[in-house]
Design a protein around this motif. Structure first.
Motif, PDB file in Angstrom:
ATOM      1  N   HIS A   1       0.841  -1.194   0.000  1.00  0.00           N
ATOM      2  CA  HIS A   1       0.000   0.000   0.000  1.00  0.00           C
ATOM      3  C   HIS A   1       0.878   1.247   0.000  1.00  0.00           C
ATOM      4  O   HIS A   1       1.772   1.392   0.830  1.00  0.00           O
TER       5      HIS A   1
ATOM      6  N   GLY B   1      -3.364   6.486   0.566  1.00  0.00           N
ATOM      7  CA  GLY B   1      -4.689   6.713  -0.004  1.00  0.00           C
ATOM      8  C   GLY B   1      -5.649   5.612   0.398  1.00  0.00           C
ATOM      9  O   GLY B   1      -5.392   4.831   1.316  1.00  0.00           O
ATOM     10  N   GLN B   2      -6.747   5.549  -0.323  1.00  0.00           N
ATOM     11  CA  GLN B   2      -7.783   4.576   0.005  1.00  0.00           C
ATOM     12  C   GLN B   2      -7.320   3.156  -0.316  1.00  0.00           C
ATOM     13  O   GLN B   2      -6.810   2.902  -1.401  1.00  0.00           O
ATOM     14  N   LYS B   3      -7.542   2.269   0.616  1.00  0.00           N
ATOM     15  CA  LYS B   3      -7.087   0.887   0.435  1.00  0.00           C
ATOM     16  C   LYS B   3      -7.935   0.101  -0.554  1.00  0.00           C
ATOM     17  O   LYS B   3      -7.506  -0.942  -1.021  1.00  0.00           O
ATOM     18  N   ASN B   4      -9.097   0.600  -0.914  1.00  0.00           N
ATOM     19  CA  ASN B   4      -9.941  -0.133  -1.851  1.00  0.00           C
ATOM     20  C   ASN B   4      -9.707   0.263  -3.313  1.00  0.00           C
ATOM     21  O   ASN B   4     -10.420  -0.176  -4.200  1.00  0.00           O
ATOM     22  N   HIS B   5      -8.680   1.071  -3.597  1.00  0.00           N
ATOM     23  CA  HIS B   5      -8.305   1.421  -4.968  1.00  0.00           C
ATOM     24  C   HIS B   5      -6.992   0.723  -5.317  1.00  0.00           C
ATOM     25  O   HIS B   5      -5.959   0.968  -4.672  1.00  0.00           O
ATOM     26  N   CYS B   6      -7.042  -0.119  -6.336  1.00  0.00           N
ATOM     27  CA  CYS B   6      -5.835  -0.888  -6.685  1.00  0.00           C
ATOM     28  C   CYS B   6      -4.685   0.003  -7.155  1.00  0.00           C
ATOM     29  O   CYS B   6      -3.526  -0.396  -7.082  1.00  0.00           O
TER      30      CYS B   6
ATOM     31  N   ASN C   1      -3.540   2.419  -5.674  1.00  0.00           N
ATOM     32  CA  ASN C   1      -2.805   2.851  -4.484  1.00  0.00           C
ATOM     33  C   ASN C   1      -1.865   1.779  -3.956  1.00  0.00           C
ATOM     34  O   ASN C   1      -1.402   1.854  -2.826  1.00  0.00           O
ATOM     35  N   TYR C   2      -1.604   0.768  -4.794  1.00  0.00           N
ATOM     36  CA  TYR C   2      -0.708  -0.313  -4.413  1.00  0.00           C
ATOM     37  C   TYR C   2       0.420  -0.450  -5.431  1.00  0.00           C
ATOM     38  O   TYR C   2       0.227  -0.217  -6.617  1.00  0.00           O
TER      39      TYR C   2
END
Length: 182
Positions: free
Chosen positions: A30, A33-38, A40-41
């Motif tokens: 990660h 940012g938001q963890k549910n947006h790929c 951001n990885y």
């Protein structure tokens, strides 16, 4: 270590890189940012420690061949002993000063090649190794085999995916010790 030495020598003599060392574990890190947006990885490929040892041995032999045969430009910096990237900046500075003294105009183009190795097409790379760096026979077979039939699997928290073949003909996400010499 004698077992590893025997295995490595067998690889070098046969031109076949062990299949078990061609598998990467891909983990997402990660970035923020938001963890549910790929997006951001960042994906990291982890290779076996034994693979790293083998790569280092191959790199050492390949680099020795290239250096002994003076196949690298004197202006190639970064991964060569005694030629850090700071030397490139120094050389540019010296050339700018010389050109200013001699009243020449100077133009420079700077490219970010930080991801350059991720875009190398394997067929072009292997052609260059054979025709420009004179790597032929079993050593070329070993490097070809090293690049072929790679696999990966992903691990996210406690979940592990199936092993999937890497169909790409480029380095892409592979972390490799050998890459800089290409």
């Amino acid at each position: 270590m004698p077992v590893l030495a025997q295995l490595f020598n067998r690889c070098v003599k046969s031109g076949i890189y062990p299949e078990c060392l061609k598998c990467a574990q891909v983990i997402p890190i990660h970035k923020g940012g938001q963890k549910n947006h790929c997006t951001n990885y960042r994906l990291i490929s982890l290779l076996s420690p034994f693979n790293k040892i083998f790569e280092k041995l191959i790199y050492t032999r390949l680099y020795s061949h290239v250096e002994q045969n003076k196949m690298l430009s004197d202006s190639q910096y970064g991964f060569r002993s005694g030629l850090p990237t700071a030397m490139a900046i120094y050389d540019i500075h010296e050339n700018l000063l010389k050109n200013r003294e001699e009243k020449y105009s100077t133009c420079a183009i700077f490219c970010d090649l930080s991801k350059a190795f991720d875009t190398i097409d394997h067929s072009i790379l292997l052609h260059k190794l054979e025709h420009f760096y004179r790597i032929r026979g079993i050593p070329l077979k070993l490097l070809t085999n090293y690049l072929q039939d790679r696999q990966q699997y992903s691990v996210v928290e406690a979940y592990k995916s199936e092993y999937k073949p890497r169909s790409a003909s480029r380095f892409n996400t592979w972390t490799s010790i050998i890459r800089p010499i290409y």
